[in-house]
Design a protein around this motif. Structure first.
Motif, PDB file in Angstrom:
ATOM      1  N   UNK A  42      48.062  40.443  33.568  1.00  6.38           N
ATOM      2  CA  UNK A  42      48.549  40.024  34.877  1.00  6.38           C
ATOM      3  C   UNK A  42      48.520  41.227  35.808  1.00  6.38           C
ATOM      4  N   UNK A  43      48.147  40.979  37.048  1.00 11.72           N
ATOM      5  CA  UNK A  43      48.098  42.061  38.018  1.00 11.72           C
ATOM      6  C   UNK A  43      48.469  41.551  39.401  1.00 11.72           C
ATOM      7  N   UNK A  44      48.970  42.452  40.227  1.00 14.88           N
ATOM      8  CA  UNK A  44      49.351  42.111  41.597  1.00 14.88           C
ATOM      9  C   UNK A  44      48.178  42.398  42.526  1.00 14.88           C
ATOM     10  N   UNK A 103      37.600  35.127  32.922  1.00 16.83           N
ATOM     11  CA  UNK A 103      38.128  34.011  33.710  1.00 16.83           C
ATOM     12  C   UNK A 103      39.333  34.519  34.505  1.00 16.83           C
ATOM     13  N   UNK A 104      39.453  34.088  35.751  1.00 18.96           N
ATOM     14  CA  UNK A 104      40.528  34.555  36.623  1.00 18.96           C
ATOM     15  C   UNK A 104      41.371  33.363  37.058  1.00 18.96           C
ATOM     16  N   UNK A 105      42.695  33.532  36.953  1.00 19.15           N
ATOM     17  CA  UNK A 105      43.637  32.534  37.441  1.00 19.15           C
ATOM     18  C   UNK A 105      44.337  33.138  38.653  1.00 19.15           C
ATOM     19  N   UNK A 106      44.255  32.446  39.789  1.00 16.37           N
ATOM     20  CA  UNK A 106      44.870  32.938  41.025  1.00 16.37           C
ATOM     21  C   UNK A 106      46.219  32.250  41.197  1.00 16.37           C
ATOM     22  N   UNK A 107      47.285  33.054  41.215  1.00 14.92           N
ATOM     23  CA  UNK A 107      48.633  32.540  41.448  1.00 14.92           C
ATOM     24  C   UNK A 107      49.108  33.099  42.785  1.00 14.92           C
ATOM     25  N   UNK A 149      42.707  34.706  30.097  1.00 12.44           N
ATOM     26  CA  UNK A 149      42.189  34.954  31.442  1.00 12.44           C
ATOM     27  C   UNK A 149      43.092  35.927  32.193  1.00 12.44           C
ATOM     28  N   UNK A 150      42.525  36.566  33.195  1.00 11.65           N
ATOM     29  CA  UNK A 150      43.317  37.475  34.021  1.00 11.65           C
ATOM     30  C   UNK A 150      44.115  36.654  35.031  1.00 11.65           C
ATOM     31  N   UNK A 151      45.387  36.985  35.177  1.00 16.20           N
ATOM     32  CA  UNK A 151      46.231  36.320  36.163  1.00 16.20           C
ATOM     33  C   UNK A 151      46.359  37.262  37.348  1.00 16.20           C
ATOM     34  N   UNK A 152      45.848  36.831  38.498  1.00 18.56           N
ATOM     35  CA  UNK A 152      45.953  37.624  39.716  1.00 18.56           C
ATOM     36  C   UNK A 152      47.081  37.032  40.556  1.00 18.56           C
ATOM     37  N   UNK A 153      48.166  37.742  40.648  1.00 17.27           N
ATOM     38  CA  UNK A 153      49.338  37.296  41.401  1.00 17.27           C
ATOM     39  C   UNK A 153      49.223  37.834  42.820  1.00 17.27           C
ATOM     40  N   UNK A 154      49.193  36.932  43.794  1.00 19.80           N
ATOM     41  CA  UNK A 154      49.029  37.317  45.192  1.00 19.80           C
ATOM     42  C   UNK A 154      50.259  36.857  45.961  1.00 19.80           C
TER      43      UNK A 154
END
Length: 142
Positions: free
Chosen positions: A132-134, A63-67, A102-107
């Motif tokens: 968490x990743x950028x 699951x991916x969370x887009x921040x 879930x993976x947190x994708x920080x954009x």
């Protein structure tokens, strides 16, 4: 040793040999060649290493969370605006509480203040969210 003797008619001194003596040069080259032959097999030894086999890819996508962090500092969580730091902490705590996080994708936007991006990463660390990743590095490539 060789000596260059003149033709037998005169009483003068024999001519001097002006050719270079290559014997010491050949000796040095042979020594260097032997040293090279001795040292090459040492470098060719194979090093046996037990490399990790790795994990097989997961059967289902995580699951991916887009921040997103906008240029004015607004934070959105999967498209919904986050009103403040307390709500951001609550979202991060919900993610950290799940068994399979879930993976947190920080954009972050390229013009976003660093303070806000650091605030999101600090909230993830504080609440225990570890995945968490950028994202968005391609916007900095020219």
């Amino acid at each position: 040793m060789a000596m260059n003797v003149g033709s037998g008619g005169g009483g003068g001194e024999p001519e001097v040999m002006v050719d270079i003596n290559t014997t010491p040069l050949i000796d040095v080259m042979l020594v260097l060649l032997i040293m090279l032959i001795i040292t090459i097999p040492i470098q060719m030894h194979a090093v046996q290493m037990n490399l990790p086999a790795g994990n097989p890819p997961p059967a289902e996508q995580p699951q991916v969370v887009q921040v997103n962090v906008d240029f004015d500092g607004t934070i959105t969580w999967n498209g919904a605006p986050v009103s403040g730091e307390a709500e951001l902490d609550r979202h991060m705590a919900d993610v950290a509480a799940q068994a399979e996080q879930p993976e947190i994708h920080l954009f972050p936007n390229r013009l976003a203040p660093y303070r806000v991006v650091a605030q999101v990463m600090a909230a993830a660390q504080r609440e225990g969210a570890t995945k968490i990743g950028l994202d968005g590095g391609e916007q900095y490539v020219q």
